[in-house]
Design a protein around this motif. Sequence first.
Motif, short mmCIF file in Angstrom:
data_model
loop_
_atom_site.label_atom_id
_atom_site.label_comp_id
_atom_site.label_asym_id
_atom_site.label_seq_id
_atom_site.Cartn_x
_atom_site.Cartn_y
_atom_site.Cartn_z
N ALA A 249 -5.79 2.16 5.72
CA ALA A 249 -5.50 3.58 5.80
C ALA A 249 -5.01 4.12 4.45
O ALA A 249 -5.40 5.23 4.03
CB ALA A 249 -4.47 3.85 6.89
N MET A 250 -4.15 3.35 3.77
CA MET A 250 -3.65 3.79 2.46
C MET A 250 -4.80 3.82 1.45
O MET A 250 -4.90 4.76 0.64
CB MET A 250 -2.54 2.86 1.98
N TRP A 256 -9.55 9.38 -0.88
CA TRP A 256 -9.79 10.78 -0.52
C TRP A 256 -9.03 11.74 -1.43
O TRP A 256 -9.18 12.95 -1.32
CB TRP A 256 -9.38 11.02 0.92
N GLY A 257 -8.16 11.19 -2.30
CA GLY A 257 -7.40 12.03 -3.21
C GLY A 257 -6.00 12.36 -2.76
O GLY A 257 -5.31 13.16 -3.39
N LEU A 258 -5.53 11.73 -1.69
CA LEU A 258 -4.17 11.99 -1.21
C LEU A 258 -3.14 11.26 -2.08
O LEU A 258 -3.40 10.15 -2.56
CB LEU A 258 -4.01 11.52 0.23
N ASP A 259 -1.99 11.88 -2.25
CA ASP A 259 -0.88 11.22 -2.93
C ASP A 259 -0.34 10.14 -2.00
O ASP A 259 0.01 10.43 -0.84
CB ASP A 259 0.23 12.22 -3.25
N MET A 266 4.23 11.21 5.61
CA MET A 266 3.65 11.87 6.77
C MET A 266 3.45 10.89 7.92
O MET A 266 3.81 11.17 9.06
CB MET A 266 2.32 12.52 6.39
N VAL A 267 2.87 9.71 7.61
CA VAL A 267 2.61 8.72 8.66
C VAL A 267 3.91 8.24 9.29
O VAL A 267 3.99 8.04 10.51
CB VAL A 267 1.80 7.53 8.09
#
Length: 357
Positions: A249-250, A256-259, A266-267
Motif C-alpha cells: 500500500a505504501m 501515485w504521488g502521495l506523500d 491518514m491510514v
Amino acid sequence: MSLTAGLSLPLRRLTMSNSLPSCSKFGARAFSTTLQRDATWGFIGLGQMGYCMAKNLRAKIPADDTLVVRDINQDAMKRFVEEAKSDAKNFGVKEGSWKVEIAECARDVADKSSVVITSLPEPEHVKDVFHSILKGGKLPELEKERLFIDTSTIDPASSKEVANAIHTTCQGRFVDAPMSGGVVGARAGALSFMFGATSKSGELVERVRAILLLMGKKAWHMGEQGTGVSGKLANNYILAINNIATAEAMNLGVRWGLDPKALQEMVNSSTGRCWPMEVNNPVPGVVETAPASRGYEGGFGVSLMNKDLRLAMTAAKESGTPLTLADMARSVYTKVEGEHRGKDFSVVYKWLLGKSQ
C-alpha cells in the motif's frame, strides 16, 4: 534425521510418563508472587530481543539479587556484564553493585537459578538447551519450585515436548511465554507476553505474570501449557500478512504521488491502521524510530518472520485449519530473505521497489 528430530529423542528418554506426576516436594506448596530478595535469576539467549529483556530484568529485580547469563556469543555476555556495571547508576544504584555472572553452560544457569528465562531462535535451539540441562541429572532442590519460562517462538508440539520432559522428571515448572513488540518494545520494557500455564494453580499464573511484567507491560494468560505459543503464532500470522499489505500500500501510494507521511497518518486514523503501518512503517523516514529509517537494521529479522510463518503453517496443517494466504506470503518472505537476509522484515518494501523498476 533432522536436527530437530535428533534433539527431541534425548528429551523423550528423559520423560518417564505422559502424565504429570505429583512431585511430593511441591505438591502442596503455594506459589508466592512476592519476589525473593537475594535470589538468583538465569537468562539464556542474549540475541537482539533477549539482550534487551535481560537488561530490563536486571534493572527491575532487587539490587541484591544475582543474574546469571548464558549465550554462545562470548562477546555478548562480556558486553552485558560491562554495561551492567555502569547502568546501575541510571537507576540510583551504586555503580558496580548489580550482580551479574557469566555461566559456562545452560546447566550451570539452571543449577544456580530459581527462575530461568530462555529466549532462543528455533525449536531445535530450545530442545538443545533443555537437553543439556536435563542430561546432568537432578537439579539442586530449592525452597520454591524452579520455574522455566521460555519466551521463544516455537511450535506448540515442541513446547509441549520440552514441558513434559521437565515436569515428568520433577525438575521444575515449564511455561511457554512468547512475546510481541519487537526490539523496540524489548528495549523499552514494553513487550506483551502471552503465556501458557496450568490454570489449576492461580498462584502459579500470578507468579509468572509478575516475572513477565519485569520485562514488559502486558502478560496474558492464554490457558494451559502450549497455548502461549499457539496464540503467538496466530498473532504473527496476522503480522506477516499485514506487513506485506502495508509495504504494498505504501509503495502504491508513493507511486501515485502521495506523500508517504501524509498517507501513513491518514491510514492510522482509518480502517487500515495496524502495527506495521503505525510503529514499524517500511518507508525510510516516515517513522524515525522504525528499522526502515536506519537501513532496516535492528528490528525483527525477515528470517525470523519467515520461520514464524512456517511454524504457523505447520501447526495449522496439523489441526486441519486452512490458511488461504499463507503460501503466497511464505513465497514472498522466502524471496525477501534470500536477497535481504539479516534485515528487518519491513524490508519487504525495499524488495518491492526492486520489482517495480
